[in-house]
Design a protein around this motif. Structure first.
Motif, mmCIF file in Angstrom:
data_model
loop_
_atom_site.group_PDB
_atom_site.id
_atom_site.type_symbol
_atom_site.label_atom_id
_atom_site.label_comp_id
_atom_site.label_asym_id
_atom_site.label_seq_id
_atom_site.Cartn_x
_atom_site.Cartn_y
_atom_site.Cartn_z
ATOM 1 N N ALA A 113 3.351 0.501 6.929
ATOM 2 C CA ALA A 113 4.161 1.651 7.305
ATOM 3 C C ALA A 113 5.069 1.273 8.767
ATOM 4 O O ALA A 113 4.396 0.850 9.640
ATOM 5 N N GLY A 114 6.128 1.897 8.691
ATOM 6 C CA GLY A 114 7.014 1.459 9.971
ATOM 7 C C GLY A 114 6.901 2.894 11.030
ATOM 8 O O GLY A 114 7.288 2.503 12.164
ATOM 9 N N SER A 115 6.116 3.610 10.946
ATOM 10 C CA SER A 115 5.626 4.538 11.920
ATOM 11 C C SER A 115 4.385 5.451 11.378
ATOM 12 O O SER A 115 4.126 5.289 10.474
ATOM 13 N N ILE A 116 4.222 6.364 12.536
ATOM 14 C CA ILE A 116 3.236 7.072 12.202
ATOM 15 C C ILE A 116 3.407 8.019 11.030
ATOM 16 O O ILE A 116 2.517 8.313 10.059
ATOM 17 N N GLU A 117 4.600 8.595 10.679
ATOM 18 C CA GLU A 117 5.095 9.598 10.018
ATOM 19 C C GLU A 117 4.893 8.727 8.442
ATOM 20 O O GLU A 117 4.548 9.244 7.725
ATOM 21 N N GLY A 118 5.499 7.441 8.479
ATOM 22 C CA GLY A 118 5.318 6.535 7.310
ATOM 23 C C GLY A 118 3.880 6.283 6.870
ATOM 24 O O GLY A 118 3.622 6.382 5.735
ATOM 25 N N ALA A 119 2.875 6.408 7.869
ATOM 26 C CA ALA A 119 1.466 6.382 7.567
ATOM 27 C C ALA A 119 1.180 7.618 6.910
ATOM 28 O O ALA A 119 0.126 7.507 5.975
ATOM 29 N N VAL A 120 1.539 8.695 7.220
ATOM 30 C CA VAL A 120 0.913 9.965 6.737
ATOM 31 C C VAL A 120 1.412 10.002 5.397
ATOM 32 O O VAL A 120 0.891 10.316 4.371
ATOM 33 N N ASN A 121 2.726 9.546 5.188
ATOM 34 C CA ASN A 121 3.432 9.584 3.842
ATOM 35 C C ASN A 121 2.599 8.452 2.858
ATOM 36 O O ASN A 121 2.487 8.944 1.714
ATOM 37 N N ALA A 122 2.133 7.414 3.502
ATOM 38 C CA ALA A 122 1.453 6.372 2.572
ATOM 39 C C ALA A 122 0.109 6.985 2.120
ATOM 40 O O ALA A 122 -0.531 6.161 1.132
ATOM 41 N N LEU A 123 -0.541 7.850 2.648
ATOM 42 C CA LEU A 123 -1.705 8.329 2.256
ATOM 43 C C LEU A 123 -1.669 9.217 0.971
ATOM 44 O O LEU A 123 -0.736 9.825 0.659
ATOM 45 N N PRO A 124 -2.620 9.042 0.060
ATOM 46 C CA PRO A 124 -2.573 9.685 -1.144
ATOM 47 C C PRO A 124 -2.592 11.282 -1.169
ATOM 48 O O PRO A 124 -2.818 11.779 -0.092
ATOM 49 N N ASP A 125 -2.019 11.967 -2.132
ATOM 50 C CA ASP A 125 -2.137 13.582 -2.197
ATOM 51 C C ASP A 125 -3.508 13.982 -2.409
ATOM 52 O O ASP A 125 -3.872 14.937 -1.809
ATOM 53 N N ALA A 126 -4.236 13.224 -3.456
ATOM 54 C CA ALA A 126 -5.581 13.505 -3.836
ATOM 55 C C ALA A 126 -6.574 13.484 -2.465
ATOM 56 O O ALA A 126 -5.999 12.591 -1.704
ATOM 57 N N PRO A 127 -7.429 14.171 -2.315
ATOM 58 C CA PRO A 127 -8.341 14.196 -1.120
ATOM 59 C C PRO A 127 -8.997 12.806 -0.892
ATOM 60 O O PRO A 127 -9.639 12.318 -2.208
ATOM 61 N N ALA A 128 -8.894 12.168 0.104
ATOM 62 C CA ALA A 128 -9.533 10.980 0.495
ATOM 63 C C ALA A 128 -10.356 10.998 1.688
ATOM 64 O O ALA A 128 -10.283 12.151 2.352
ATOM 65 N N ARG A 129 -11.195 9.893 1.952
ATOM 66 C CA ARG A 129 -11.959 9.949 3.165
ATOM 67 C C ARG A 129 -11.472 8.917 4.008
ATOM 68 O O ARG A 129 -11.480 7.732 3.645
ATOM 69 N N VAL A 130 -10.457 9.214 5.123
ATOM 70 C CA VAL A 130 -9.739 8.126 5.879
ATOM 71 C C VAL A 130 -10.236 7.805 7.299
ATOM 72 O O VAL A 130 -10.786 8.709 7.857
ATOM 73 N N PHE A 131 -10.514 6.558 7.397
ATOM 74 C CA PHE A 131 -10.970 6.327 8.801
ATOM 75 C C PHE A 131 -9.520 6.049 9.320
ATOM 76 O O PHE A 131 -8.726 5.063 9.166
ATOM 77 N N LEU A 132 -9.219 7.059 10.584
ATOM 78 C CA LEU A 132 -7.932 7.065 11.094
ATOM 79 C C LEU A 132 -8.128 6.408 12.454
ATOM 80 O O LEU A 132 -8.443 6.966 13.420
ATOM 81 N N ALA A 133 -8.072 5.308 12.441
ATOM 82 C CA ALA A 133 -8.334 4.535 13.734
ATOM 83 C C ALA A 133 -7.265 3.976 14.608
ATOM 84 O O ALA A 133 -6.769 2.966 14.925
ATOM 85 N N ILE A 134 -6.416 5.301 15.059
ATOM 86 C CA ILE A 134 -5.511 4.944 15.967
ATOM 87 C C ILE A 134 -5.510 5.531 17.050
ATOM 88 O O ILE A 134 -4.653 5.929 17.819
ATOM 89 N N GLY A 135 -6.820 5.752 17.624
ATOM 90 C CA GLY A 135 -6.954 6.435 18.891
ATOM 91 C C GLY A 135 -6.757 7.947 18.905
ATOM 92 O O GLY A 135 -6.774 8.449 17.673
ATOM 93 N N LYS A 136 -6.447 8.562 20.105
ATOM 94 C CA LYS A 136 -6.420 9.962 20.067
ATOM 95 C C LYS A 136 -5.034 10.689 19.953
ATOM 96 O O LYS A 136 -4.942 11.721 19.738
ATOM 97 N N GLN A 137 -4.009 9.706 20.159
ATOM 98 C CA GLN A 137 -2.510 10.246 20.274
ATOM 99 C C GLN A 137 -2.164 10.474 18.687
ATOM 100 O O GLN A 137 -2.805 9.530 17.876
#
Ligand SMILES: NC(=O)c1ccc[n+]([C@@H]2O[C@H](COP(=O)([O-])OP(=O)(O)OC[C@H]3O[C@@H](n4cnc5c(N)ncnc54)[C@H](OP(=O)(O)O)[C@@H]3O)[C@@H](O)[C@H]2O)c1
Length: 246
Positions: A113-137
């Motif tokens: 992903a080229g950006s945070i927005e790209g990372a959001v888009n790369a996640l699936p639409d169906a509910p998933a359990r995501v380890f969001l390891a990007i700190g608090k920002q």
């Protein structure tokens, strides 16, 4: 007389601080002040922003700084950009001390992903359990996919409500190891990992753990910063400090 400003906030900066202190060099360590209890340093330490490019340029002159080493996180693009412009304005040599980006290896299931927005888009639409390891920002942007459960690993407990509806917060400070990160992901039933391409050893355990568990990793590429000399090893920085023109 050499007097160094070391912009920190990474494991690498702390390693360099130890080497500078052991060498008896005159240096000031600088933290942004993002964490409640920053790792203490063997150098005189200041905390807080400088006030943009002008503030930093004024600081360099007022403190008679002769060299700046930017050892901030590769995603601290504002500070790195400011340091390029302030050093230019003040005529002070600058180098970055930066770890190489991680590269996908055999068995890795990375989605770039080229950006945070790209990372959001790369996640699936169906509910998933995501380890969001990007700190608090940048957490708020993931509110665009509220159907997921997000596991967050933060240095300090959040002071305000999180911008995501469905989270578990793990309070921990790196470096982390593969066994611990594998157990963490299994315990929380993680199906996807989101990471910033920080590089370095201390934060790489989650990637090895994800590979072992066969999990996809959404890997966010580094932001761009203006060109400056980039050094990857402490010895190179020490050599640059004696011959900055090289
Ligand atoms: N971004 C990440 O993912 C990440 C991860 C781990 C650690 N960190 C560390 O956390 C700190 C903040 O990161 P960020 O991404 O928020 O930075 P950023 O967006 O690039 O910087 C925002 C502002 O914070 C101040 N600042 C940042 N680093 C500083 C430092 N070392 N000393 C003094 N002031 C600093 C500067 O304020 P002024 O304009 O007022 O000078 C800068 O303009 C950095 O030190 C970085 O190494 C960041």
């Amino acid at each position: 007389m050499t007097r160094i400003l070391l912009l920190g906030g990474t494991t690498e900066a702390s390693t360099l601080a130890r080497t500078l202190a052991d060498a008896g060099m005159d240096a000031v360590f600088s933290y942004a002040g993002r964490t409640a209890t920053p790792v203490s340093q063997p150098l005189p330490t200041r905390v807080g922003g400088f006030g943009g490019v002008e503030g930093l340029a004024a600081y360099l002159q007022a403190e008679n700084i002769t060299h700046v080493v930017d050892a901030t996180h590769p995603f601290a693009a504002q500070m790195s950009t400011n340091s390029v412009h302030a050093c230019e304005a003040a005529g002070v040599p600058l180098c970055a001390f930066e770890r190489p980006a991680w590269q996908a290896g055999e068995g890795d299931r990375w989605v770039h992903a080229g950006s945070i927005e790209g990372a959001v888009n790369a996640l699936p639409d169906a509910p998933a359990r995501v380890f969001l390891a990007i700190g608090k920002q940048n957490l708020a942007q993931f509110a665009a996919k509220p159907q997921h459960h997000y596991l967050l690993r933060l240095v300090d407990a959040p002071e305000a409500d999180l911008p995501l509806p469905n989270t578990t917060v793990e309070i921990a400070r790196g470096p982390f190891d593969v066994a611990g990160d594998t157990a963490l992901m299994q315990r929380h039933g993680i199906t996807h990992v989101v990471a910033k391409n920080a590089g370095g050893a201390g934060a790489a355990a989650k990637l090895t753990a994800a590979c072992t568990l066969g999990l996809p990793v959404v890997m966010i590429g580094r932001p761009e910063v203006p060109e400056r000399p980039v050094l990857g090893r402490v010895a190179e920085v020490m050599a640059w400090l004696s011959h900055p023109a090289d």
